[in-house]
Write a protein that holds these residues in place. Sequence first.
Motif, PDB file in Angstrom:
ATOM      1  N   VAL A   1       0.845  -1.199   0.000  1.00  0.00           N
ATOM      2  CA  VAL A   1       0.000   0.000   0.000  1.00  0.00           C
ATOM      3  C   VAL A   1       0.879   1.247   0.000  1.00  0.00           C
ATOM      4  O   VAL A   1       0.600   2.216  -0.709  1.00  0.00           O
ATOM      5  CB  VAL A   1      -0.965  -0.005   1.205  1.00  0.00           C
ATOM      6  CG1 VAL A   1      -1.741   1.298   1.287  1.00  0.00           C
ATOM      7  CG2 VAL A   1      -1.913  -1.182   1.128  1.00  0.00           C
TER       8      VAL A   1
ATOM      9  N   ARG B   1      -0.934   6.325   6.537  1.00  0.00           N
ATOM     10  CA  ARG B   1      -2.078   5.952   5.690  1.00  0.00           C
ATOM     11  C   ARG B   1      -1.966   4.514   5.210  1.00  0.00           C
ATOM     12  O   ARG B   1      -2.963   3.797   5.117  1.00  0.00           O
ATOM     13  CB  ARG B   1      -2.196   6.907   4.503  1.00  0.00           C
ATOM     14  CG  ARG B   1      -2.587   8.312   4.916  1.00  0.00           C
ATOM     15  CD  ARG B   1      -2.830   9.240   3.742  1.00  0.00           C
ATOM     16  NE  ARG B   1      -1.628   9.408   2.942  1.00  0.00           N
ATOM     17  CZ  ARG B   1      -1.610   9.438   1.609  1.00  0.00           C
ATOM     18  NH1 ARG B   1      -2.719   9.286   0.920  1.00  0.00           N
ATOM     19  NH2 ARG B   1      -0.483   9.608   0.970  1.00  0.00           N
ATOM     20  N   ALA B   2      -0.736   4.054   4.927  1.00  0.00           N
ATOM     21  CA  ALA B   2      -0.544   2.674   4.473  1.00  0.00           C
ATOM     22  C   ALA B   2      -0.909   1.691   5.580  1.00  0.00           C
ATOM     23  O   ALA B   2      -1.525   0.653   5.319  1.00  0.00           O
ATOM     24  CB  ALA B   2       0.900   2.451   4.033  1.00  0.00           C
TER      25      ALA B   2
ATOM     26  N   GLN C   1      -3.045   2.241   8.001  1.00  0.00           N
ATOM     27  CA  GLN C   1      -4.507   2.280   8.158  1.00  0.00           C
ATOM     28  C   GLN C   1      -5.197   1.512   7.038  1.00  0.00           C
ATOM     29  O   GLN C   1      -6.100   0.718   7.289  1.00  0.00           O
ATOM     30  CB  GLN C   1      -4.996   3.721   8.188  1.00  0.00           C
ATOM     31  CG  GLN C   1      -4.591   4.460   9.447  1.00  0.00           C
ATOM     32  CD  GLN C   1      -4.911   5.942   9.378  1.00  0.00           C
ATOM     33  OE1 GLN C   1      -5.082   6.508   8.307  1.00  0.00           O
ATOM     34  NE2 GLN C   1      -4.964   6.588  10.546  1.00  0.00           N
ATOM     35  N   LEU C   2      -4.777   1.740   5.790  1.00  0.00           N
ATOM     36  CA  LEU C   2      -5.396   1.066   4.655  1.00  0.00           C
ATOM     37  C   LEU C   2      -4.994  -0.406   4.588  1.00  0.00           C
ATOM     38  O   LEU C   2      -5.810  -1.262   4.251  1.00  0.00           O
ATOM     39  CB  LEU C   2      -5.024   1.765   3.354  1.00  0.00           C
ATOM     40  CG  LEU C   2      -5.551   3.169   3.159  1.00  0.00           C
ATOM     41  CD1 LEU C   2      -4.933   3.825   1.931  1.00  0.00           C
ATOM     42  CD2 LEU C   2      -7.051   3.173   3.068  1.00  0.00           C
TER      43      LEU C   2
ATOM     44  N   ARG D   1      -6.984  -2.848   6.671  1.00  0.00           N
ATOM     45  CA  ARG D   1      -8.304  -3.198   6.122  1.00  0.00           C
ATOM     46  C   ARG D   1      -8.217  -4.279   5.053  1.00  0.00           C
ATOM     47  O   ARG D   1      -9.155  -5.004   4.820  1.00  0.00           O
ATOM     48  CB  ARG D   1      -8.968  -1.977   5.520  1.00  0.00           C
ATOM     49  CG  ARG D   1      -9.320  -0.940   6.524  1.00  0.00           C
ATOM     50  CD  ARG D   1     -10.105   0.173   5.873  1.00  0.00           C
ATOM     51  NE  ARG D   1     -10.128   1.310   6.773  1.00  0.00           N
ATOM     52  CZ  ARG D   1     -10.155   2.552   6.368  1.00  0.00           C
ATOM     53  NH1 ARG D   1     -10.151   2.836   5.089  1.00  0.00           N
ATOM     54  NH2 ARG D   1     -10.174   3.533   7.236  1.00  0.00           N
ATOM     55  N   ASN D   2      -7.060  -4.361   4.381  1.00  0.00           N
ATOM     56  CA  ASN D   2      -6.897  -5.297   3.260  1.00  0.00           C
ATOM     57  C   ASN D   2      -6.429  -6.671   3.693  1.00  0.00           C
ATOM     58  O   ASN D   2      -6.044  -7.473   2.869  1.00  0.00           O
ATOM     59  CB  ASN D   2      -5.905  -4.730   2.241  1.00  0.00           C
ATOM     60  CG  ASN D   2      -6.418  -3.464   1.600  1.00  0.00           C
ATOM     61  OD1 ASN D   2      -7.610  -3.225   1.578  1.00  0.00           O
ATOM     62  ND2 ASN D   2      -5.525  -2.647   1.092  1.00  0.00           N
TER      63      ASN D   2
END
Length: 109
Positions: free
Chosen positions: A35, A100-101, A103-104, A107-108
């Motif tokens: 990410v 941000r990576a 956090q994202l 989710r993945n």
Amino acid sequence: MPARVKIKRKGVGQMLRMPGMQAEMLRRAEVIKGVAVAISPVDSNSPHPGHYKGSWETDSTSRGGRRRDRAVAYVRNTAFYARWVEYGTERVPAHHVLLRAAQLGGRNQ
């Protein structure tokens, strides 16, 4: 009658250092790294465009954490200016790529 469970600290410590746990931590770090690479900014006007984007790496160890008693994995950028990209300066806004990576990437999973 309710079930009773007795947990031994030594056993929990061994579980947290297992090769499978270290492999899972590294897998999660690789997801976050993917990410981070995808959302990394690239300055086409710089002398080395894409250097920041290509400088992401992961690492893992079975002796990490505050007490060195568990498997951990690290995601880092080796570019010398990575701190300034992440947190910004007086003239450049913060990009928070790693934040941000994480956090994202969470989710993945």
